[in-house]
Design a protein around this motif. Structure first.
Motif, mmCIF file in Angstrom:
data_model
loop_
_atom_site.group_PDB
_atom_site.id
_atom_site.type_symbol
_atom_site.label_atom_id
_atom_site.label_comp_id
_atom_site.label_asym_id
_atom_site.label_seq_id
_atom_site.Cartn_x
_atom_site.Cartn_y
_atom_site.Cartn_z
ATOM 1 N N GLU A 150 53.214 -59.280 31.136
ATOM 2 C CA GLU A 150 52.397 -59.500 29.875
ATOM 3 C C GLU A 150 51.818 -58.286 29.279
ATOM 4 O O GLU A 150 51.555 -58.054 27.913
ATOM 5 N N VAL A 176 57.937 -51.995 24.829
ATOM 6 C CA VAL A 176 59.423 -52.345 24.553
ATOM 7 C C VAL A 176 59.769 -51.495 23.328
ATOM 8 O O VAL A 176 60.707 -50.726 23.269
ATOM 9 N N SER A 178 60.551 -59.129 31.369
ATOM 10 C CA SER A 178 60.171 -60.153 30.194
ATOM 11 C C SER A 178 58.933 -61.010 30.735
ATOM 12 O O SER A 178 58.290 -61.633 30.172
ATOM 13 N N ARG A 179 58.765 -61.105 32.115
ATOM 14 C CA ARG A 179 57.696 -61.635 32.919
ATOM 15 C C ARG A 179 56.157 -60.721 32.672
ATOM 16 O O ARG A 179 55.173 -61.374 33.023
ATOM 17 N N VAL A 200 66.010 -57.083 33.010
ATOM 18 C CA VAL A 200 65.432 -57.725 31.702
ATOM 19 C C VAL A 200 64.556 -58.882 31.864
ATOM 20 O O VAL A 200 63.623 -59.155 31.644
ATOM 21 N N VAL A 201 65.246 -59.926 32.897
ATOM 22 C CA VAL A 201 64.342 -60.964 33.357
ATOM 23 C C VAL A 201 62.978 -60.536 33.991
ATOM 24 O O VAL A 201 61.909 -61.154 33.652
#
Length: 142
Positions: A68, A83, A65-66, A61-62
Motif C-alpha cells: 500500500e 510504480v 500489488s499487496r 506482480v501479485v
C-alpha cells in the motif's frame, strides 16, 4: 519385371567426368569440443533463466500489488507513485539498451574486415591513354 537399359552415349554424356564426394567436416579438436560444450551450457542456462523470469513475473506482480505504501529515504510514497517511478526507470533503461544494441548491430552489419579505399585506375591504363593520344596527334595530322 526388370528392365535393363543399354548404356548409350547420350546417357553417359550427362554424367560428370569424375566422381566428386562431399567434403568431410573437419574434426574440431579438443578446444573446439570444449567451446561447443560451453556454448551449449551457456545457451541452456540463458533459456532456463529466461523461463524462470517469465514464471516469476506473475508472482512478483501479485506481491507488489499487496503493497500500500513504501518508505523511501525517510518519506512515505504510495504504491502508485512508486510504480510510476519504476515505469519511468524501465523506459529509460530500455532506451539505453536499444541504443547499445543498435550500435553493436551496426558494427556487425557494416564493419568489414577490409579497409575500403577509393579505386584508382591502374597506372598502366593511364600510360596507354597518353600514348594513344600521342598516336592520334601523330596520325593524319602530320
Amino acid at each position: 519385371m526388370s528392365v535393363q537399359y543399354s548404356p548409350e552415349l547420350a546417357a553417359l554424356a550427362d554424367r560428370p567426368d569424375f566422381e566428386v564426394s562431399l567434403p568431410k567436416e573437419p574434426d574440431p579438436g579438443f578446444t573446439g569440443r570444449i567451446r561447443r560444450f560451453a556454448a551449449a551450457v551457456g545457451l541452456f542456462l540463458a533459456i532456463t533463466s529466461a523461463t524462470a523470469v517469465v514464471f516469476f513475473l506473475p508472482v512478483l506482480v501479485v506481491n507488489l500489488s499487496r503493497i500500500e505504501a513504501l518508505e523511501i529515504a525517510g518519506r512515505y510514497v504510495s504504491a502508485g507513485a512508486f510504480v510510476d517511478e519504476l515505469r519511468a526507470l524501465f523506459w529509460g533503461t530500455f532506451i539505453l539498451a536499444l541504443a547499445f544494441t543498435s550500435f553493436i548491430a551496426s558494427l556487425l552489419l557494416f564493419a568489414s574486415g577490409r579497409t575500403i579505399r577509393p579505386r584508382y585506375p591502374s597506372p598502366d591504363r593511364q600510360d596507354a591513354l597518353v600514348h594513344l593520344a600521342v598516336l592520334r596527334l601523330s596520325g593524319p595530322e602530320r
